[in-house]
Write a protein that holds these residues in place. Structure first.
Motif, PDB file in Angstrom:
ATOM      1  N   PHE A 155       0.845  -1.191   0.000  1.00  0.00           N
ATOM      2  CA  PHE A 155       0.000   0.000   0.000  1.00  0.00           C
ATOM      3  C   PHE A 155       0.885   1.247   0.000  1.00  0.00           C
ATOM      4  O   PHE A 155       1.822   1.355   0.791  1.00  0.00           O
ATOM      5  N   VAL A 156       0.594   2.190  -0.892  1.00  0.00           N
ATOM      6  CA  VAL A 156       1.382   3.417  -1.012  1.00  0.00           C
ATOM      7  C   VAL A 156       0.534   4.611  -0.610  1.00  0.00           C
ATOM      8  O   VAL A 156      -0.549   4.840  -1.167  1.00  0.00           O
ATOM      9  N   LEU A 157       1.029   5.379   0.352  1.00  0.00           N
ATOM     10  CA  LEU A 157       0.409   6.638   0.760  1.00  0.00           C
ATOM     11  C   LEU A 157       1.304   7.773   0.281  1.00  0.00           C
ATOM     12  O   LEU A 157       2.459   7.879   0.694  1.00  0.00           O
ATOM     13  N   SER A 158       0.785   8.609  -0.607  1.00  0.00           N
ATOM     14  CA  SER A 158       1.570   9.737  -1.122  1.00  0.00           C
ATOM     15  C   SER A 158       1.241  11.017  -0.371  1.00  0.00           C
ATOM     16  O   SER A 158       0.085  11.255  -0.001  1.00  0.00           O
ATOM     17  N   ILE A 159       2.266  11.832  -0.170  1.00  0.00           N
ATOM     18  CA  ILE A 159       2.099  13.115   0.507  1.00  0.00           C
ATOM     19  C   ILE A 159       1.930  14.216  -0.528  1.00  0.00           C
ATOM     20  O   ILE A 159       2.812  14.446  -1.357  1.00  0.00           O
ATOM     21  N   ASP A 160       0.803  14.863  -0.512  1.00  0.00           N
ATOM     22  CA  ASP A 160       0.390  15.992  -1.366  1.00  0.00           C
ATOM     23  C   ASP A 160       0.045  15.561  -2.786  1.00  0.00           C
ATOM     24  O   ASP A 160      -1.063  15.784  -3.251  1.00  0.00           O
ATOM     25  N   VAL A 161       0.990  14.969  -3.517  1.00  0.00           N
ATOM     26  CA  VAL A 161       0.707  14.384  -4.836  1.00  0.00           C
ATOM     27  C   VAL A 161       1.553  13.119  -4.987  1.00  0.00           C
ATOM     28  O   VAL A 161       2.608  13.020  -4.367  1.00  0.00           O
ATOM     29  N   PRO A 162       1.117  12.163  -5.798  1.00  0.00           N
ATOM     30  CA  PRO A 162       2.000  11.036  -6.096  1.00  0.00           C
ATOM     31  C   PRO A 162       3.292  11.554  -6.728  1.00  0.00           C
ATOM     32  O   PRO A 162       3.251  12.386  -7.646  1.00  0.00           O
ATOM     33  N   SER A 163       4.425  11.100  -6.245  1.00  0.00           N
ATOM     34  CA  SER A 163       5.706  11.597  -6.755  1.00  0.00           C
ATOM     35  C   SER A 163       5.821  11.395  -8.268  1.00  0.00           C
ATOM     36  O   SER A 163       5.480  10.334  -8.797  1.00  0.00           O
ATOM     37  N   GLY A 164       6.309  12.431  -8.934  1.00  0.00           N
ATOM     38  CA  GLY A 164       6.463  12.399 -10.383  1.00  0.00           C
ATOM     39  C   GLY A 164       5.286  12.997 -11.127  1.00  0.00           C
ATOM     40  O   GLY A 164       5.381  13.261 -12.330  1.00  0.00           O
ATOM     41  N   LEU A 165       4.167  13.220 -10.448  1.00  0.00           N
ATOM     42  CA  LEU A 165       2.982  13.792 -11.083  1.00  0.00           C
ATOM     43  C   LEU A 165       3.007  15.304 -10.938  1.00  0.00           C
ATOM     44  O   LEU A 165       2.988  15.832  -9.827  1.00  0.00           O
TER      45      LEU A 165
END
Length: 517
Positions: free
Chosen positions: A155-165
């Protein structure tokens, strides 16, 4: 809810720090603490391994705050620094020193793909590598790290935006973006969460309040707004006790051809169910008996032709007109529409073959009344604006069309977007059950019915799109995605209206039982 641009977010951060007398580091601490609180509330001390991957900019600084709080609360944490550059932000460095002072297990420095850590499917990944300020290409080994995340199935929780987007561009390489199961977005959602080509990078998202200056949030105009219940409630017009059908307008639905009378029936039902006082359907003779039999509440005027519309001639004075549903694009129908546009002064909603006619004869766009509502599906929109390179180009070209012809354009999709000039209204309701024939005809009727009641065209469009999606949301659990048909949207309109004033249920508290002996 406002959807702020990247530049506005930076401006809001700086203004907040200045007005509240805090440093950017303190604002970062506040943001990271909110992420930790969200996790802590859900995990309640569970010892699932948590892998926090931090970049070397401010998003990485947020991740270090999260990791530090997780460590001090006894969680099983491993922290990694994704060392993709020699440049570090000031706030990252401050929080790097703070976490080193918190634990003997200092963050692990990752320099290339040879050092990728082992992660189990049951572990949790916190993605704090790149934020909204991404301004560099993704290096190859970081791309391999992202693929490693996917391969683990954790499970991946991204902070603010998914990295690279990025917030204002579609990724050129899908492998250069993290696929998040959940994204916690600071203060505002990002427009990329709602576009077909970019929404796929996060399954779910949630906004966290990090205390950005309320005056700034309230007074700053934005390019896009997210439309939910709170945004449409002020639009709603209540009815007075002594009102009658004459107070709620008369809508005219023009359309239909041999084999496509159902489209007019659906649109006409949408008109009355949304609350218009009267509806008249104008169609070929072949539709007279079917519509009168299936929908007795509607009045009918028939064309002289049996199979298609060849002339638009009526002796009523409608308050709003819809054209195009099921009409076809026969040369005589096109001529009839041309003649109608030359004399029509009533508010107009155009859908389906009406839009296809406009695409064939773009000069007719100049004859549209101001604030005409166009409701194309993607292929119909392409006929109006041409092919687009990506979703942002689509929005740019649709804005240009809206401004040039002073019209309102509804881009139908998973998150239907209403375009009015430079402004975007992103709808928050709806689900895949609406991907079935006829639901667009119902929407056309709903918008037309609201305009007939006296709602201005933009408010009617925003409100109609919201109720249309909400109807499907309320019925889909009972009916399922696959078995949902356009008539169900109409059946759900009353529920959608009632839901506007439904208060959330208080949490259930279990009563204490007697202690067992």
């Amino acid at each position: 809810m406002k959807i702020f641009s990247k530049e506005q977010i930076y401006e809001g951060d700086a203004l907040t720090a200045k007005k509240q007398g805090i440093t950017s580091t303190e604002l970062m601490e506040r943001a990271g603490t909110q992420i930790f609180n969200w996790l802590h509330l859900r995990m309640q001390g569970a010892q699932v391994p948590i892998h926090v991957f931090c970049g070397i900019g401010n998003n990485g600084g947020d991740g270090l705050v999260v990791a530090r709080h997780l460590i001090t609360h006894g969680y099983n944490v491993k922290t990694y620094i994704v060392n993709y550059s020699k440049t570090r932000s000031k706030d990252f460095l401050i929080n790097y020193e703070r976490i080193k002072g918190t634990t003997k297990d200092w963050p692990i420095l990752l320099n290339d793909a040879k050092e990728l850590p082992e992660i189990d499917e049951k572990d949790i990944i916190v993605d704090a590598i790149f934020g909204i300020g991404l301004n560099r290409p993704i290096v190859t080994w970081v791309k391999q790290l992202f693929n490693h995340f996917r391969a683990t199935k954790a499970f991946v929780l991204s902070i603010d935006v998914p990295s690279g987007l990025e917030t204002d561009a579609v990724p050129k390489d899908e492998e250069c973006v993290v696929n998040a199961g959940y994204t916690l977005s600071f203060q505002t959602p990002k427009l990329v969460f709602f576009l077909p080509e970019t929404a796929k990078y996060t399954v779910q998202w949630e906004v966290l309040d990090i205390g950005i200056d309320p005056e700034y949030l309230f007074t700053t105009p934005t390019e896009a707004d997210l439309i939910g219940k709170n945004e449409v409630l002020p639009i709603y017009k209540p009815r007075e006790k002594y009102s009658h059908k004459g107070h709620f307008g008369h809508a005219l639905v023009i359309g239909g051809s041999y084999g496509k009378i159902g489209a007019v029936t659906l649109a006409s039902r949408g008109v009355l169910t949304i609350g218009a006082g009267k509806v008249t359907a104008y169609m070929p003779k072949c539709g007279y008996i079917p519509l009168q039999s299936s929908f007795p509440e509607a009045m009918v005027i028939s064309d002289v032709n049996d199979e298609k519309i060849t002339k638009i001639d009526f002796n009523i004075t409608p308050d709003a007109v819809a054209f195009g549903v099921g009409a076809g694009t026969d040369a005589k129908t096109i001529s009839a529409f041309e003649a109608f546009l030359k004399t029509n002064t009533k508010p107009l909603v155009i859908d389906a073959d009406g839009i296809n006619i406009l695409a064939k004869k773009k000069a007719l766009l100049k004859s549209l009344p101001e604030n005409t509502v166009l409701t194309p599906h993607p292929k119909e929109l392409e006929g109006l604006i041409g092919k687009w390179t990506d979703d942002f180009d689509k929005l740019k070209k649709t804005k240009a069309l809206s401004k040039k012809y002073k019209c309102i354009v509804v881009i139908k999709g998973a998150n239907t977007i209403t375009v009015y000039g430079d402004k975007l209204y992103v709808n928050a309701t709806g689900n895949p059950s609406l991907a079935t024939a006829g639901t667009g005809d119902v929407l056309t009727g709903m918008i037309t019915g609201l305009i007939a009641q006296g709602y201005d065209a933009l408010a009617a469009t925003i409100f109609g799109v919201y109720l249309h999606g909400k109807s499907a949301d309320l019925l889909v659990e009972e009916l399922g995605y696959q078995s949902f048909i356009a008539s169900h949207v109409i059946e759900g309109i009353p529920l959608a209206y009632l839901d506007l004033f439904k208060q959330p249920e208080p949490p259930q508290v279990e009563e204490a039982g007697e202690e067992e002996n």
